[in-house]
Design a protein around this motif. Structure first.
Motif, PDB file in Angstrom:
ATOM      1  N   ARG A  27     -43.857  12.584  14.843  1.00 20.67           N
ATOM      2  CA  ARG A  27     -43.984  11.551  15.856  1.00 20.67           C
ATOM      3  C   ARG A  27     -42.787  10.602  15.757  1.00 20.67           C
ATOM      4  O   ARG A  27     -42.472  10.098  14.681  1.00 20.67           O
ATOM      5  N   MET A  28     -42.116  10.384  16.901  1.00 23.00           N
ATOM      6  CA  MET A  28     -40.954   9.504  16.919  1.00 23.00           C
ATOM      7  C   MET A  28     -41.404   8.056  17.060  1.00 23.00           C
ATOM      8  O   MET A  28     -42.266   7.742  17.895  1.00 23.00           O
ATOM      9  N   PRO A  29     -40.869   7.121  16.256  1.00 22.13           N
ATOM     10  CA  PRO A  29     -41.248   5.708  16.386  1.00 22.13           C
ATOM     11  C   PRO A  29     -40.985   5.197  17.802  1.00 22.13           C
ATOM     12  O   PRO A  29     -40.023   5.617  18.457  1.00 22.13           O
ATOM     13  N   ARG A  30     -41.831   4.299  18.267  1.00 24.97           N
ATOM     14  CA  ARG A  30     -41.721   3.793  19.636  1.00 24.97           C
ATOM     15  C   ARG A  30     -40.354   3.182  19.892  1.00 24.97           C
ATOM     16  O   ARG A  30     -39.760   3.399  20.957  1.00 24.97           O
ATOM     17  N   ALA A  31     -39.833   2.401  18.946  1.00 20.89           N
ATOM     18  CA  ALA A  31     -38.552   1.737  19.160  1.00 20.89           C
ATOM     19  C   ALA A  31     -37.429   2.746  19.355  1.00 20.89           C
ATOM     20  O   ALA A  31     -36.536   2.554  20.194  1.00 20.89           O
ATOM     21  N   VAL A  32     -37.475   3.829  18.604  1.00 17.59           N
ATOM     22  CA  VAL A  32     -36.446   4.865  18.725  1.00 17.59           C
ATOM     23  C   VAL A  32     -36.578   5.573  20.065  1.00 17.59           C
ATOM     24  O   VAL A  32     -35.584   5.819  20.765  1.00 17.59           O
ATOM     25  N   ARG A  33     -37.801   5.896  20.449  1.00 14.05           N
ATOM     26  CA  ARG A  33     -38.037   6.575  21.728  1.00 14.05           C
ATOM     27  C   ARG A  33     -37.596   5.690  22.890  1.00 14.05           C
ATOM     28  O   ARG A  33     -36.992   6.169  23.859  1.00 14.05           O
ATOM     29  N   GLU A  34     -37.864   4.399  22.780  1.00 16.35           N
ATOM     30  CA  GLU A  34     -37.482   3.486  23.856  1.00 16.35           C
ATOM     31  C   GLU A  34     -35.970   3.419  24.007  1.00 16.35           C
ATOM     32  O   GLU A  34     -35.450   3.395  25.129  1.00 16.35           O
ATOM     33  N   GLN A  35     -35.256   3.376  22.889  1.00 15.67           N
ATOM     34  CA  GLN A  35     -33.793   3.358  22.964  1.00 15.67           C
ATOM     35  C   GLN A  35     -33.276   4.653  23.579  1.00 15.67           C
ATOM     36  O   GLN A  35     -32.276   4.647  24.319  1.00 15.67           O
ATOM     37  N   GLN A  36     -33.944   5.748  23.303  1.00 18.25           N
ATOM     38  CA  GLN A  36     -33.578   7.031  23.890  1.00 18.25           C
ATOM     39  C   GLN A  36     -33.723   6.971  25.415  1.00 18.25           C
ATOM     40  O   GLN A  36     -32.870   7.481  26.157  1.00 18.25           O
ATOM     41  N   MET A  37     -34.777   6.347  25.873  1.00 17.36           N
ATOM     42  CA  MET A  37     -34.995   6.193  27.310  1.00 17.36           C
ATOM     43  C   MET A  37     -33.928   5.289  27.927  1.00 17.36           C
ATOM     44  O   MET A  37     -33.415   5.559  29.015  1.00 17.36           O
ATOM     45  N   LEU A  38     -33.605   4.215  27.229  1.00 14.76           N
ATOM     46  CA  LEU A  38     -32.584   3.300  27.743  1.00 14.76           C
ATOM     47  C   LEU A  38     -31.215   3.978  27.795  1.00 14.76           C
ATOM     48  O   LEU A  38     -30.454   3.763  28.738  1.00 14.76           O
ATOM     49  N   ASP A  39     -30.909   4.793  26.784  1.00 19.42           N
ATOM     50  CA  ASP A  39     -29.650   5.535  26.798  1.00 19.42           C
ATOM     51  C   ASP A  39     -29.561   6.404  28.055  1.00 19.42           C
ATOM     52  O   ASP A  39     -28.526   6.448  28.734  1.00 19.42           O
ATOM     53  N   ALA A  40     -30.638   7.113  28.337  1.00 18.86           N
ATOM     54  CA  ALA A  40     -30.668   7.982  29.513  1.00 18.86           C
ATOM     55  C   ALA A  40     -30.582   7.167  30.794  1.00 18.86           C
ATOM     56  O   ALA A  40     -29.869   7.538  31.738  1.00 18.86           O
ATOM     57  N   ALA A  41     -31.286   6.047  30.835  1.00 15.47           N
ATOM     58  CA  ALA A  41     -31.292   5.219  32.043  1.00 15.47           C
ATOM     59  C   ALA A  41     -29.910   4.637  32.321  1.00 15.47           C
ATOM     60  O   ALA A  41     -29.454   4.609  33.479  1.00 15.47           O
ATOM     61  N   VAL A  42     -29.220   4.164  31.291  1.00 13.81           N
ATOM     62  CA  VAL A  42     -27.881   3.612  31.482  1.00 13.81           C
ATOM     63  C   VAL A  42     -26.951   4.676  32.045  1.00 13.81           C
ATOM     64  O   VAL A  42     -26.147   4.407  32.951  1.00 13.81           O
ATOM     65  N   ARG A  43     -27.072   5.871  31.538  1.00 11.72           N
ATOM     66  CA  ARG A  43     -26.206   6.960  32.031  1.00 11.72           C
ATOM     67  C   ARG A  43     -26.479   7.260  33.503  1.00 11.72           C
ATOM     68  O   ARG A  43     -25.553   7.397  34.310  1.00 11.72           O
ATOM     69  N   ILE A  44     -27.763   7.354  33.861  1.00  8.54           N
ATOM     70  CA  ILE A  44     -28.105   7.676  35.251  1.00  8.54           C
ATOM     71  C   ILE A  44     -27.777   6.522  36.182  1.00  8.54           C
ATOM     72  O   ILE A  44     -27.170   6.714  37.248  1.00  8.54           O
ATOM     73  N   PHE A  45     -28.144   5.296  35.801  1.00  5.41           N
ATOM     74  CA  PHE A  45     -27.845   4.130  36.638  1.00  5.41           C
ATOM     75  C   PHE A  45     -26.337   3.958  36.803  1.00  5.41           C
ATOM     76  O   PHE A  45     -25.848   3.636  37.883  1.00  5.41           O
ATOM     77  N   GLY A  46     -25.605   4.139  35.707  1.00  3.97           N
ATOM     78  CA  GLY A  46     -24.169   3.926  35.752  1.00  3.97           C
ATOM     79  C   GLY A  46     -23.449   4.929  36.625  1.00  3.97           C
ATOM     80  O   GLY A  46     -22.460   4.606  37.280  1.00  3.97           O
ATOM     81  N   ARG A  47     -23.942   6.165  36.644  1.00  5.75           N
ATOM     82  CA  ARG A  47     -23.252   7.226  37.384  1.00  5.75           C
ATOM     83  C   ARG A  47     -23.770   7.416  38.796  1.00  5.75           C
ATOM     84  O   ARG A  47     -23.004   7.784  39.697  1.00  5.75           O
ATOM     85  N   ARG A  48     -25.059   7.187  39.017  1.00  7.29           N
ATOM     86  CA  ARG A  48     -25.631   7.426  40.337  1.00  7.29           C
ATOM     87  C   ARG A  48     -25.903   6.146  41.118  1.00  7.29           C
ATOM     88  O   ARG A  48     -26.086   6.191  42.331  1.00  7.29           O
ATOM     89  N   GLY A  49     -25.934   5.024  40.409  1.00 11.76           N
ATOM     90  CA  GLY A  49     -26.273   3.772  41.071  1.00 11.76           C
ATOM     91  C   GLY A  49     -27.765   3.506  40.995  1.00 11.76           C
ATOM     92  O   GLY A  49     -28.574   4.438  40.865  1.00 11.76           O
ATOM     93  N   TYR A  50     -28.130   2.246  41.103  1.00 14.04           N
ATOM     94  CA  TYR A  50     -29.541   1.868  40.954  1.00 14.04           C
ATOM     95  C   TYR A  50     -30.426   2.510  42.014  1.00 14.04           C
ATOM     96  O   TYR A  50     -31.487   3.054  41.716  1.00 14.04           O
ATOM     97  N   THR A  51     -29.989   2.472  43.258  1.00 15.03           N
ATOM     98  CA  THR A  51     -30.830   2.982  44.342  1.00 15.03           C
ATOM     99  C   THR A  51     -31.026   4.485  44.247  1.00 15.03           C
ATOM    100  O   THR A  51     -32.145   4.998  44.419  1.00 15.03           O
ATOM    101  N   ALA A  52     -29.956   5.224  43.984  1.00 17.95           N
ATOM    102  CA  ALA A  52     -30.041   6.685  43.962  1.00 17.95           C
ATOM    103  C   ALA A  52     -30.690   7.227  42.691  1.00 17.95           C
ATOM    104  O   ALA A  52     -31.191   8.354  42.679  1.00 17.95           O
ATOM    105  N   ALA A  53     -30.691   6.458  41.629  1.00 20.51           N
ATOM    106  CA  ALA A  53     -31.273   6.925  40.369  1.00 20.51           C
ATOM    107  C   ALA A  53     -32.780   7.117  40.508  1.00 20.51           C
ATOM    108  O   ALA A  53     -33.457   6.317  41.154  1.00 20.51           O
ATOM    109  N   SER A  54     -33.294   8.161  39.906  1.00 23.67           N
ATOM    110  CA  SER A  54     -34.734   8.411  39.956  1.00 23.67           C
ATOM    111  C   SER A  54     -35.324   8.410  38.559  1.00 23.67           C
ATOM    112  O   SER A  54     -34.657   8.783  37.585  1.00 23.67           O
ATOM    113  N   MET A  55     -36.583   8.024  38.477  1.00 22.66           N
ATOM    114  CA  MET A  55     -37.267   8.018  37.197  1.00 22.66           C
ATOM    115  C   MET A  55     -37.451   9.437  36.672  1.00 22.66           C
ATOM    116  O   MET A  55     -37.502   9.658  35.458  1.00 22.66           O
TER     117      MET A  55
END
Length: 232
Positions: free
Chosen positions: A8-36
């Motif tokens: 089981r991955m600690p919540r804090a580590v998993r959350e940072q993993q999600m943020l890493d992915a979100a920054v990449r998608i938001f940064g490259r596709r833009g906020y509006t075009a990015a999807s969850m």
């Protein structure tokens, strides 16, 4: 055979993993075009888990802005060694700034482009970060003025304006450097120091640039207040 149990991955580590992915998608596709869905897939988690941890797309984007703003200001501050002359501190701070924005182009896109153009709430988060950096540069310029024994002669408003101009130039130069192949953090910092500090050095040495005098407007034909009669 029983099911294989995964660690089981600690919540804090998993959350940072999600943020890493979100920054990449938001940064490259833009906020509006990015999807969850994209963000969840890149993070290697389910979309419901992203919502469970970060509530909504808006909250996720805000969390990205806050994390990256903190990382950028931290990088600038840690790059500067107190006790050095003001120009050296500014040089070190600029190198740290351009190194960080160059190494994290998606994060810089989130801060410099996406957050500023998708609502007042997001823009306010970036404004807070920018104000912190401007205050830091303002102090450096004030220190430089003291070192040049011109502190009483350099108005606070002028120092604040110089800091705003310098930070604005750094932001634009970072965007250009990230879009231009082969530009290093050192080159970007050197460009800005040559552009800005040379002028600041002249200002500290009481050699400011002064605008030319405006020529007086030519006096209209006829006496003051007398209507001019056009030839008929």
């Amino acid at each position: 055979m029983g099911a294989v149990k995964t660690k089981r991955m600690p919540r804090a580590v998993r959350e940072q993993q999600m943020l890493d992915a979100a920054v990449r998608i938001f940064g490259r596709r833009g906020y509006t075009a990015a999807s969850m869905d994209e963000i969840a897939e890149l993070a290697g988690v389910s979309k419901p888990l992203v919502y469970l941890y970060l509530n909504s797309k808006e909250d996720l984007f805000t969390a990205c802005i806050r994390r990256e703003a903190k990382a950028l200001t931290g990088a600038v501050r840690s790059g500067v060694r107190p006790g050095l002359p003001a120009d050296r501190q500014l040089w070190d701070g600029l190198r740290a700034f351009f190194a960080h924005t160059g190494e994290h182009p998606d994060a810089w896109s989130v801060l410099h482009l996406q957050a500023r153009t998708h609502g007042a709430t997001f823009a306010a988060e970036v404004t807070a970060m920018r104000e912190e950096i401007v205050a830091f540069v303002t102090r450096l310029i004030a220190v430089a003025a003291r070192e040049a024994h011109r502190n009483p002669d350099l108005p606070e408003r002028e120092v604040a304006g110089l800091a705003e101009a310098l930070v604005g130039a750094a932001e634009s130069l970072a965007a250009w450097a990230n879009a231009t192949s082969g530009v290093t953090a050192r080159e970007a910092a050197e460009t800005l120091m040559n552009f800005a500090w040379a002028g600041l050095a002249n200002l500290m040495a009481d050699r400011p640039w002064t605008p030319p005098e405006e020529p007086e407007a030519p006096e209209a034909p006829g006496e003051p207040g007398e209507p001019v009669v056009q030839p008929g």
